[in-house]
Design a protein around this motif. Structure first.
Motif, mmCIF file in Angstrom:
data_model
loop_
_atom_site.group_PDB
_atom_site.id
_atom_site.type_symbol
_atom_site.label_atom_id
_atom_site.label_comp_id
_atom_site.label_asym_id
_atom_site.label_seq_id
_atom_site.Cartn_x
_atom_site.Cartn_y
_atom_site.Cartn_z
ATOM 1 N N THR A 128 5.884 17.573 -1.737
ATOM 2 C CA THR A 128 5.824 17.444 -3.196
ATOM 3 C C THR A 128 6.413 16.099 -3.616
ATOM 4 O O THR A 128 7.103 15.425 -2.841
ATOM 5 N N VAL A 129 6.169 15.769 -4.874
ATOM 6 C CA VAL A 129 6.720 14.552 -5.463
ATOM 7 C C VAL A 129 8.250 14.592 -5.362
ATOM 8 O O VAL A 129 8.891 13.620 -4.958
ATOM 9 N N GLY A 178 -1.537 4.943 -10.186
ATOM 10 C CA GLY A 178 -0.497 4.549 -11.148
ATOM 11 C C GLY A 178 0.760 5.403 -10.982
ATOM 12 O O GLY A 178 1.883 4.899 -11.044
ATOM 13 N N LEU A 179 0.568 6.707 -10.755
ATOM 14 C CA LEU A 179 1.717 7.609 -10.603
ATOM 15 C C LEU A 179 2.331 7.478 -9.205
ATOM 16 O O LEU A 179 3.539 7.635 -9.034
ATOM 17 N N LYS A 180 1.486 7.145 -8.212
ATOM 18 C CA LYS A 180 2.042 6.910 -6.860
ATOM 19 C C LYS A 180 3.004 5.724 -6.875
ATOM 20 O O LYS A 180 4.006 5.705 -6.170
ATOM 21 N N LYS A 181 2.666 4.694 -7.660
ATOM 22 C CA LYS A 181 3.553 3.518 -7.747
ATOM 23 C C LYS A 181 4.878 3.919 -8.401
ATOM 24 O O LYS A 181 5.940 3.450 -8.008
ATOM 25 N N LYS A 182 4.806 4.785 -9.412
ATOM 26 C CA LYS A 182 6.045 5.259 -10.047
ATOM 27 C C LYS A 182 6.856 6.095 -9.050
ATOM 28 O O LYS A 182 8.088 6.006 -9.017
ATOM 29 N N LEU A 183 6.151 6.887 -8.261
ATOM 30 C CA LEU A 183 6.836 7.700 -7.241
ATOM 31 C C LEU A 183 7.543 6.786 -6.239
ATOM 32 O O LEU A 183 8.683 7.043 -5.835
ATOM 33 N N GLU A 184 6.863 5.717 -5.853
ATOM 34 C CA GLU A 184 7.452 4.745 -4.915
ATOM 35 C C GLU A 184 8.745 4.155 -5.516
ATOM 36 O O GLU A 184 9.755 4.020 -4.826
ATOM 37 N N LEU A 185 8.695 3.857 -6.804
ATOM 38 C CA LEU A 185 9.894 3.326 -7.478
ATOM 39 C C LEU A 185 11.010 4.375 -7.491
ATOM 40 O O LEU A 185 12.172 4.056 -7.187
ATOM 41 N N ALA A 186 10.658 5.614 -7.828
ATOM 42 C CA ALA A 186 11.676 6.680 -7.876
ATOM 43 C C ALA A 186 12.311 6.869 -6.499
ATOM 44 O O ALA A 186 13.526 7.057 -6.381
ATOM 45 N N ARG A 230 0.878 -1.184 0.000
ATOM 46 C CA ARG A 230 0.000 0.000 0.000
ATOM 47 C C ARG A 230 0.901 1.216 0.000
ATOM 48 O O ARG A 230 1.511 1.516 1.033
ATOM 49 N N VAL A 231 0.987 1.878 -1.158
ATOM 50 C CA VAL A 231 1.916 3.006 -1.255
ATOM 51 C C VAL A 231 1.402 4.176 -0.416
ATOM 52 O O VAL A 231 0.236 4.526 -0.487
ATOM 53 N N LYS A 232 2.290 4.710 0.414
ATOM 54 C CA LYS A 232 1.889 5.810 1.296
ATOM 55 C C LYS A 232 2.919 6.932 1.206
ATOM 56 O O LYS A 232 3.717 7.110 2.119
ATOM 57 N N PRO A 233 2.927 7.697 0.091
ATOM 58 C CA PRO A 233 3.856 8.823 0.040
ATOM 59 C C PRO A 233 3.453 9.864 1.084
ATOM 60 O O PRO A 233 2.323 9.849 1.572
ATOM 61 N N ASP A 260 7.480 15.878 -14.901
ATOM 62 C CA ASP A 260 6.475 16.946 -15.002
ATOM 63 C C ASP A 260 5.651 17.097 -13.722
ATOM 64 O O ASP A 260 4.907 18.068 -13.577
ATOM 65 N N TYR A 261 5.752 16.125 -12.826
ATOM 66 C CA TYR A 261 4.939 16.156 -11.602
ATOM 67 C C TYR A 261 5.761 16.579 -10.382
ATOM 68 O O TYR A 261 5.266 16.559 -9.261
ATOM 69 N N ALA A 262 7.029 16.963 -10.591
ATOM 70 C CA ALA A 262 7.944 17.218 -9.476
ATOM 71 C C ALA A 262 7.363 18.149 -8.404
ATOM 72 O O ALA A 262 7.548 17.920 -7.206
ATOM 73 N N ASP A 263 6.656 19.192 -8.837
ATOM 74 C CA ASP A 263 6.172 20.197 -7.875
ATOM 75 C C ASP A 263 4.753 19.926 -7.379
ATOM 76 O O ASP A 263 4.206 20.696 -6.585
ATOM 77 N N LYS A 264 4.148 18.850 -7.847
ATOM 78 C CA LYS A 264 2.782 18.515 -7.383
ATOM 79 C C LYS A 264 2.846 17.880 -5.996
ATOM 80 O O LYS A 264 3.854 17.249 -5.639
ATOM 81 N N LEU A 265 1.771 18.028 -5.230
ATOM 82 C CA LEU A 265 1.718 17.339 -3.937
ATOM 83 C C LEU A 265 1.567 15.841 -4.187
ATOM 84 O O LEU A 265 0.744 15.417 -5.008
ATOM 85 N N ALA A 266 2.351 15.037 -3.469
ATOM 86 C CA ALA A 266 2.341 13.586 -3.703
ATOM 87 C C ALA A 266 0.949 12.997 -3.478
ATOM 88 O O ALA A 266 0.536 12.070 -4.171
#
Ligand SMILES: Nc1ncnc2c1ncn2[C@@H]1O[C@H](COP(=O)(O)OP(=O)(O)OP(=O)(O)O)[C@@H](O)[C@H]1O
Length: 242
Positions: A96-97, A142-150, A88-91, A130-136
């Motif tokens: 921000t991202v 789908g993008l949260k999973k990519k954030l978790e990988l990053a 369960r991804v929990k950024p 492109d999402y760097a400055d967005k709030l996580a």
């Protein structure tokens, strides 16, 4: 020469009378993509927790990069080069991202400027620049999973433990994540992959271990596993078509 990067030796984990993992042994070689599969409750996540210092194993040893890591804390395991994602991804939703990925980078540097550079590099690697400055917290799953990988890639791991990184994703998102994982392996990392999506598992894994009721049921190539009658009976089901 191929070397074992990870050796799980007779690991057990009991929660009171509940035997979640029972005498499990296997090894993972450098630069392998290794699958850990099995029915719900088979003990996969518990084994990840024992490998990464979140739970002490009741018995057995975890050897990573020739070091016994049983008694280490999660942050110590991370600094040795083994890092995990969560089912369960929990950024940190109010950061921000970019800041979320910088937290990963701080495992390898104390300098904010360096952490930002590492974070931006890894956001680019997963297609999130492109999402760097967005709030996580505002990202879809789908993008949260990519954030978790990053975030885990920013720790520059030798070994990544991915817990259902494709869970909840559509086919296109899954394919993108699998492509990133292939690229990460090409760059030298080793990957252990918990996943229920058998198409994803068989397309990406070199070898697979199957857990069932805490015990190791089988080990082999995707072809051997999908043709194994015990695995078909316990997990894949009679209708499974390899
Ligand atoms: N903290 C805990 N306390 C008590 N029992 C636990 C704990 N964590 C896991 N278990 C039990 O250990 C067993 C294995 O659970 P685990 O989550 O490792 O399975 P899993 O293979 O990862 O399942 P899934 O595919 O559903 O994620 C289950 O019976 C579960 O209820």
């Amino acid at each position: 020469m191929i070397q074992h990067l990870l050796h799980i030796s007779h690991v057990s984990k009991h929660f009171g009378g509940n035997v979640a993992v029972s005498d499990v042994s296997f090894s993972v070689d450098e630069k392998e993509i290794f699958g850990l599969i099995g029915p719900n409750g088979a003990g996969k996540t518990t084994l990840f927790n024992c490998m990464t210092g979140f739970y002490p194993a009741t018995a057995g040893d975890v050897i990573f990069d020739n070091k016994k890591i049983n008694a280490l804390r999660p942050d110590e395991v991370c600094r040795l080069g083994m890092v995990r994602t969560w089912q369960r991804v929990k950024p940190l939703g109010t950061l921000t991202v970019l800041e979320n990925v910088m937290i990963g980078a701080f495992a390898i540097t104390n300098a904010t400027r360096d952490a930002e550079a590492i974070a931006r590099e890894n956001l680019q690697a997963v297609g999130l620049s492109d999402y760097a400055d967005k709030l996580a917290g505002s990202l879809p799953i789908g993008l949260k999973k990519k954030l978790e990988l990053a975030r885990v890639l920013a720790t520059h791991p030798k070994m990544l433990l991915l817990d259902e990184i494709c869970g909840g994703l559509n086919h296109t998102e899954t394919d993108t994540i699998l492509e990133i994982i292939r690229r990460v392996r090409k760059q030298g990392a080793t990957i252990v992959f918990i996943e229920h999506d058998m198409k994803a598992v068989t397309s990406i894994c070199d070898r697979i271990v199957v857990l069932n009721s805490g015990e190791k049921l089988a080990e082999g190539t995707p072809e051997e596993i999908t043709n194994n009658p015990d695995v078909i009976a316990a997990y894949l089901g009679g209708g499974y078509n390899a």
